[in-house]
Write an enzyme that holds these catalytic residues in place. Structure first.
Site, PDB file in Angstrom:
ATOM      1  N   PRO A  43       0.789  -1.239   0.000  1.00 50.10           N
ATOM      2  CA  PRO A  43       0.000   0.000   0.000  1.00 50.10           C
ATOM      3  C   PRO A  43       0.818   1.285   0.000  1.00 50.10           C
ATOM      4  O   PRO A  43       2.033   1.295   0.208  1.00 50.10           O
ATOM      5  CB  PRO A  43      -0.813  -0.118   1.312  1.00 50.10           C
ATOM      6  CG  PRO A  43      -0.806  -1.561   1.661  1.00 50.10           C
ATOM      7  CD  PRO A  43       0.526  -2.071   1.186  1.00 50.10           C
ATOM      8  N   GLU A  44       0.090   2.377  -0.195  1.00 43.97           N
ATOM      9  CA  GLU A  44       0.652   3.720  -0.037  1.00 43.97           C
ATOM     10  C   GLU A  44       1.230   3.866   1.368  1.00 43.97           C
ATOM     11  O   GLU A  44       0.639   3.408   2.357  1.00 43.97           O
ATOM     12  CB  GLU A  44      -0.433   4.776  -0.240  1.00 43.97           C
ATOM     13  CG  GLU A  44       0.054   6.198  -0.027  1.00 43.97           C
ATOM     14  CD  GLU A  44      -1.049   7.248  -0.146  1.00 43.97           C
ATOM     15  OE1 GLU A  44      -0.722   8.424  -0.368  1.00 43.97           O
ATOM     16  OE2 GLU A  44      -2.244   6.883  -0.023  1.00 43.97           O
ATOM     17  N   ALA A  45       2.395   4.475   1.458  1.00 36.83           N
ATOM     18  CA  ALA A  45       3.031   4.797   2.748  1.00 36.83           C
ATOM     19  C   ALA A  45       3.244   3.561   3.619  1.00 36.83           C
ATOM     20  O   ALA A  45       3.357   3.675   4.833  1.00 36.83           O
ATOM     21  CB  ALA A  45       2.194   5.837   3.510  1.00 36.83           C
ATOM     22  N   LYS A 156       4.875  11.411  -5.015  1.00 34.87           N
ATOM     23  CA  LYS A 156       3.516  11.931  -5.197  1.00 34.87           C
ATOM     24  C   LYS A 156       3.587  13.413  -5.566  1.00 34.87           C
ATOM     25  O   LYS A 156       4.184  14.216  -4.845  1.00 34.87           O
ATOM     26  CB  LYS A 156       2.732  11.729  -3.904  1.00 34.87           C
ATOM     27  CG  LYS A 156       1.231  11.854  -4.023  1.00 34.87           C
ATOM     28  CD  LYS A 156       0.578  11.416  -2.709  1.00 34.87           C
ATOM     29  CE  LYS A 156      -0.932  11.384  -2.802  1.00 34.87           C
ATOM     30  NZ  LYS A 156      -1.551  10.892  -1.540  1.00 34.87           N
TER      31      LYS A 156
END
Length: 357
Positions: A43-45, A156
């Site tokens: 996942p993100e982060a 990002k």
């Protein structure tokens, strides 16, 4: 030859430290490899963490001292990949940046750890990472090939809402897709992170590069996320992989929950603050796997064996046929036959042509 591969998304949560999360990533990747997975998205982060519910002691025009201490803890938990604040691009990827005297690497070893895991398992790893460079944090996505090591990294470009307080903006040039060949299958891989996927021109920049694996690591666990993924897959005639964390309140870092308790703003009980929703979607917009809710692959790590780990425990595995992307181009190619020459997209520092192999 057949253009089929097995891909997976891991609905995993960030651990109590960077080292603990890296250890979990290694075990999950090893299990995925045992199931024949060639590409695995986190996942993100995922590395470094997504600090849900934390306001870092801020209001418009005001900063509280405890918020600065929270940012310090968050900064310390982030990964140092050895890149520069401006982003050194190919020089960073190819390890051409100068080293400190007496050192054999830049950064804290996270890059080298991921390259070793990819190499030993034979799995292409894509993961979200909170990256520190200079005094700034960036929300990034890292591509790690089992043979070539790191192929690229992107930051990002538009952090969402209050994310802008803690994360810097990345360069649009990092939207460059990467190419690789896995088991004879030619892949062009790109990523849009979370709400970047709501930016039509950013999506078009990836479609123009003819990505056939479109990665969408996210922190969005709303029911409205899946319709967006289906739209992207159908627009781009691409496979979309999306991974989100599944997290309960008491699984957040202590520097978040302890401060909330001091302020009397802690959530009662232990509710989900992210329910997940990880999914895999095909190039005609069809849902191939997921979404999966309120379950986390990390919960299976306590088992004596990971054998039998199923999609219900947060790891979605799917065989895909990359030729389905070309089949879909019969009636739709938004960067080719279904585009108009009067409409042109340019991105500073980014070649929108499909990258060569």
């Amino acid at each position: 030859m057949p253009q089929k591969l097995t891909v997976a998304v891991a609905q995993a949560r960030t651990g109590p430290s960077l080292s603990a999360t890296l250890s979990a990533l290694e075990r999950i990747t090893q299990h995925a490899a045992s199931q024949g997975v060639s590409i695995l998205l986190f996942p993100e982060a995922y590395l470094g963490g997504y600090p849900r519910t934390c306001d870092f002691g801020t209001a418009v025009g005001a900063r509280a001292p405890h918020g600065r201490e929270q940012f310090l803890r968050y900064f310390q938990d982030a990964a140092d990949l050895g890149d520069t604040p401006a982003g050194a691009g190919d020089d960073w990827i190819e390890r051409k940046l100068p080293l400190a005297k007496g050192s054999d690497r830049r950064g804290d070893g996270t890059r080298e750890f991921l390259e070793r895991v990819a190499r030993e398992t034979g799995v292409f790893i894509a993961t979200g990472v909170i990256e520190k460079a200079g005094g700034t944090l960036y929300c990034s996505a890292l591509y790690v090939d089992p043979n070539a090591g790191v192929l690229g990294k992107r930051r990002k470009v538009m952090p969402t809402a209050s994310e802008r307080l803690i994360w810097g903006q990345g360069s649009p040039s990092t939207l460059k897709a990467v190419t690789t060949v896995i088991k004879g299958v030619r892949l062009t891989i790109g990523a849009a992170i979370c709400w970047e996927n709501f930016m039509p021109l950013l999506r078009q920049s990836l479609y123009s590069q003819k990505v056939n694996i479109y990665l969408a690591p996210t922190a969005d666990s709303r029911d409205t996320w899946l319709p967006l993924l289906r739209t992207i897959a159908g627009e781009g005639r691409t496979f979309v992989l999306s991974a989100n964390q599944c997290v309960r309140y008491r699984e957040l870092p202590s520097w978040i929950t302890e401060q909330a308790e001091k302020q009397g703003t802690a959530l009662e009980g232990n509710p989900y603050i992210s329910r997940g929703g990880s999914s895999i979607v095909g190039p005609l917009g069809e849902v191939l796997a997921g979404p999966v809710w309120e379950t986390c692959v990390d919960d299976a790590l306590d088992k004596s064996s990971l054998e039998g780990l199923s999609k219900d425990e947060g790891l979605l595995i799917q065989e895909i046929d990359l030729e389905d992307c070309e089949r879909g181009n019969l009636d739709l190619d938004v960067a080719g036959s279904y585009s108009r020459s009067e409409f042109k997209l340019t991105v500073d520092g980014l070649d929108l042509n499909p990258p060569p192999f």
